[in-house]
Each structure stands twice: as structure tokens, then as C-alpha cells.
Design an enzyme around this catalytic site. Structure first.
Site, PDB file in Angstrom:
ATOM      1  N   ASP A   1      12.533  -1.131  29.757  1.00 53.09           N
ATOM      2  CA  ASP A   1      11.934   0.168  30.100  1.00 53.09           C
ATOM      3  C   ASP A   1      12.915   1.016  30.922  1.00 53.09           C
ATOM      4  O   ASP A   1      12.726   2.224  31.061  1.00 53.09           O
ATOM      5  CB  ASP A   1      10.646  -0.045  30.915  1.00 53.09           C
ATOM      6  CG  ASP A   1       9.388   0.216  30.099  1.00 53.09           C
ATOM      7  OD1 ASP A   1       9.496   0.874  29.049  1.00 53.09           O
ATOM      8  OD2 ASP A   1       8.310  -0.239  30.516  1.00 53.09           O
TER       9      ASP A   1
ATOM     10  N   GLN B   1       3.244  -3.387  31.179  1.00 53.50           N
ATOM     11  CA  GLN B   1       2.556  -2.151  30.835  1.00 53.50           C
ATOM     12  C   GLN B   1       1.948  -1.506  32.089  1.00 53.50           C
ATOM     13  O   GLN B   1       1.214  -2.159  32.827  1.00 53.50           O
ATOM     14  CB  GLN B   1       1.462  -2.442  29.789  1.00 53.50           C
ATOM     15  CG  GLN B   1       0.767  -1.212  29.257  1.00 53.50           C
ATOM     16  CD  GLN B   1       1.696  -0.314  28.444  1.00 53.50           C
ATOM     17  OE1 GLN B   1       2.527  -0.779  27.662  1.00 53.50           O
ATOM     18  NE2 GLN B   1       1.565   0.989  28.615  1.00 53.50           N
TER      19      GLN B   1
ATOM     20  N   LYS C   1       3.498  -1.683  20.398  1.00 51.51           N
ATOM     21  CA  LYS C   1       4.832  -2.171  20.773  1.00 51.51           C
ATOM     22  C   LYS C   1       5.115  -3.507  20.090  1.00 51.51           C
ATOM     23  O   LYS C   1       6.170  -3.699  19.487  1.00 51.51           O
ATOM     24  CB  LYS C   1       4.938  -2.306  22.305  1.00 51.51           C
ATOM     25  CG  LYS C   1       5.059  -0.952  22.980  1.00 51.51           C
ATOM     26  CD  LYS C   1       4.898  -1.003  24.496  1.00 51.51           C
ATOM     27  CE  LYS C   1       4.907   0.422  25.049  1.00 51.51           C
ATOM     28  NZ  LYS C   1       4.696   0.528  26.481  1.00 51.51           N
TER      29      LYS C   1
END
Ligand code: NDP
Length: 294
Positions: free
Chosen positions: A120, A97, A53
Site C-alpha cells: 500500500d 484493509q 483485491k
């Protein structure tokens, strides 16, 4: 007839190239898109995802950094960091995460991220906006799948779509996006009575089950578009250690009309859409500030 392959790797690369100009424009305006990824613990798979990422951002000129905490860190320390990042104008996206260690309240942590920086798309406010058909951030994996339909010229209007899996990360937002796009959607899960009944009448099947080679050719209607979200590592047999999807690719190849491979399908699209969400966040902020100056 062999199915047409929707190449996620090529599409991801094409999109990432196209993002560079948007990042350059934003940077020139003083809004270089910035993403912070928070990792708690040392889960090897999470470490790889976080690295990809951050590197994905850096490769197209964005700012990105990771913040790593020991697995035993107090949840409040992470919440305080999120509050600090929420107030930092140079950061447009914050991502924690998953999974988090057991002593964490995952929902509380995700809700602590400002809805404007929730790249997200897991914050309740953003889930609500998506279900109302006016999304702010679309969760990255289903967002990537929608881009793959676009690339494959799949017109979703009026199509029978079956999503296998009802997770908050993939299945549910995927179903919402398909509904918003005009498909007739059935969501199947482990309690579904006759899965084959549903999949055999579907024009579109999205598999997000987490079980290797779960979807077989005889479960499909000939010509169906098959999207394989699954990422599984084979535990045994001659291919042990290799990645495979939730779809038995070889078995479905001669039945499906279009199909995505694993690897090289949905996987590369997920991080690409994370970059897209962060750029979109920076563009929205730049537009608001430009509007305020007028
Ligand atoms: P979850 O484990 O959260 O959800 C799996 C879903 O599959 C559940 O809804 C479950 O039903 C359903 N299911 C399990 N067994 C069956 C069955 N026999 N019949 C029908 N449905 C069943 O997984 P995720 O949604 O997080 O991920 C799914 C897959 O996608 C995984 O392989 C994961 O690694 C992959 N993934 C890939 C990403 C990418 O970037 N390509 C990103 C995220 C995930 P129930 O709810 O009833 O338990």
C-alpha cells in the site's frame, strides 16, 4: 469542445493482461507473487474491496488470501499475524484493509508491516523514499493516476497542477509524484482561502475531496486535465444510490481537455496498481536471490 475521456477501466484491463506474463515468469522461477489481505470487522464496503483485491490477484495467476478477524479482536493478535507474514518467504505483499476498529492504533499496525512487503506504500520508510524521489512502493491510487497521465499523453513537466485534498492515502502522495514528475504543485484543502483562484489557473486538477460533484465547470481553466479520484454514493435525488465522483462530470465535460469518469476512471486503476506493487515486490526479491547465487 467535449473533453477526451481517459478510460480507467480499459487501461486497468490492458495493464492486468500485461501482468500475466510477468507473473508466469516469476512463478516459473519459484517466486509466484503472493498477497495477503487482512480484514478486521464486517464493514460491507471493506468486504467488497477485499474480495476484489483477492480475486484480482487470482485472475492473473498470483497467490492471494484474506485473513478475517472479528471486530473485537485484540490488536496483538493482528500484530503477531503480521510478524508471521513478514517472515513468510512466499508472501510478497501484506495489506491491512482500512479503516480499522477504534481500539486499534492504525499507525502502529501499518508500521508493523515490513517496508519490503508494504504494497500500500503507507509505511513511513516508503513515504520517506517517495518524498526523496526514489520510491519503493507508490500508494496505489496516485500510482494509478500517474499511469492515466501516461495513457492520456499528458506531459507534466512545467504544468501547473492543483491537488484538492491532503490525505496520506491520496492527496499527499499525489502531490509528491507530481513534483517528482516536474509539475508545479499546489495542494488545496478545507482551509484553503480561495479554491477557485487556484483551480482556475491549473493545467491539471486532481480532486480527492470526498464530496459529490464538488468541482464545477466554472472552477476550471478551459482545456484542463481533470482527474476525479472521488467515490461517493448519492444519498438523494433521482440518482440516489448511484456512484459519483468529486467532479461534476456533466458540468465539466465541455470545459476540460481531458477528464476521468466515475465509475470507470481512477477506481479500477487502484486495485490494478496493488497487483503491480505485489509483482514488483516479487521481482525485487527474485533479483536479490539471483544476485546472491552469483
Ligand atoms: P479524506 O477525507 O481523507 O480527505 C479529503 C480531503 O479533502 C481533506 O484533505 C480535506 O481537507 C479536503 N477537503 C474537504 N472539504 C474541502 C473543501 N471544501 N475544499 C477543499 N478541500 C476540502 O479523503 P481521501 O483522500 O481518503 O479520499 C478522497 C476521495 O477519494 C473520497 O471520495 C474517497 O472515497 C475517494 N477514494 C477513491 C479511491 C479510488 O480507488 N478511486 C481510493 C481512495 C479514496 P482537510 O485536510 O483540511 O480536512
Amino acid at each position: 469542445m467535449t473533453a477526451q475521456i481517459i478510460d480507467g477501466k480499459a487501461l486497468a484491463e490492458e495493464l492486468r493482461q500485461s501482468f500475466k506474463a510477468r507473473v508466469e515468469t516469476l512463478t516459473a522461477q519459484g517466486h509466484q507473487p503472493g498477497l495477503v489481505v487482512i480484514l478486521v470487522g464486517e464493514d460491507p464496503a471493506s468486504q467488497v474491496y477485499v474480495k476484489n483485491k483477492v480475486n484480482g490477484c487470482l485472475a492473473i495467476g498470483m497467490h492471494s488470501e484474506k485473513i478475517v478477524y472479528d471486530k473485537d479482536v485484540d490488536q496483538q493478535v493482528v500484530l503477531d499475524k503480521i510478524a508471521e507474514l513478514n517472515a513468510d518467504p512466499s508472501i510478497h505483499g501484506i495489506l491491512v484493509q482500512l479503516p480499522l476498529p477504534r481500539h486499534f492504533d492504525e499507525e502502529k499496525v501499518l508500521e508493523a508491516i515490513s517496508a519490503e512487503k508494504d504494497v500500500d506504500g503507507f509505511h513511513a520508510e516508503n513515504v520517506g523514499a517517495l518524498s526523496q524521489g526514489a520510491p519503493r512502493f507508490i500508494p496505489c491510487t496516485p500510482y494509478g493516476v500517474m499511469k492515466m497521465f501516461e495513457k492520456g499523453n499528458v506531459d507534466l513537466t512545467g504544468q501547473e497542477a492543483v491537488v484538492i485534498g491532503r490525505s496520506n492515502i491520496v492527496g499527499k502522495p499525489m502531490a509528491m509524484l507530481l513534483i517528482n514528475a516536474g509539475a508545479t504543485v499546489t495542494v488545496c484543502h478545507s482551509k484553503t482561502r480561495d479554491l477557485n483562484f487556484h483551480t482556475r489557473r491549473a493545467d491539471i486538477v486532481v480532486a480527492a475531496v470526498g464530496k459529490p460533484k464538488f468541482v464545477k465547470g466554472d472552477m476550471l481553466k478551459p482545456g484542463a486535465v481533470v482527474i476525479d479520484v472521488g467515490i461517493n454514493r448519492l444519498q438523494e435525488g433521482p440518482d440516489a444510490g448511484k456512484l459519483c465522483g468529486d467532479v461534476d462530470y456533466e458540468d465539466c465535460l465541455n470545459v476540460a481537455g481531458q477528464i476521468t469518469p466515475v465509475p470507470g476512471g481512477v477506481g479500477p486503476m487502484t486495485i490494478t496498481m496493488l497487483l503491480a506493487n505485489t509483482i514488483e515486490a516479487a521481482e525485487r526479491k527474485a533479483a536479490v536471490e539471483a544476485g546472491a547465487r552469483k
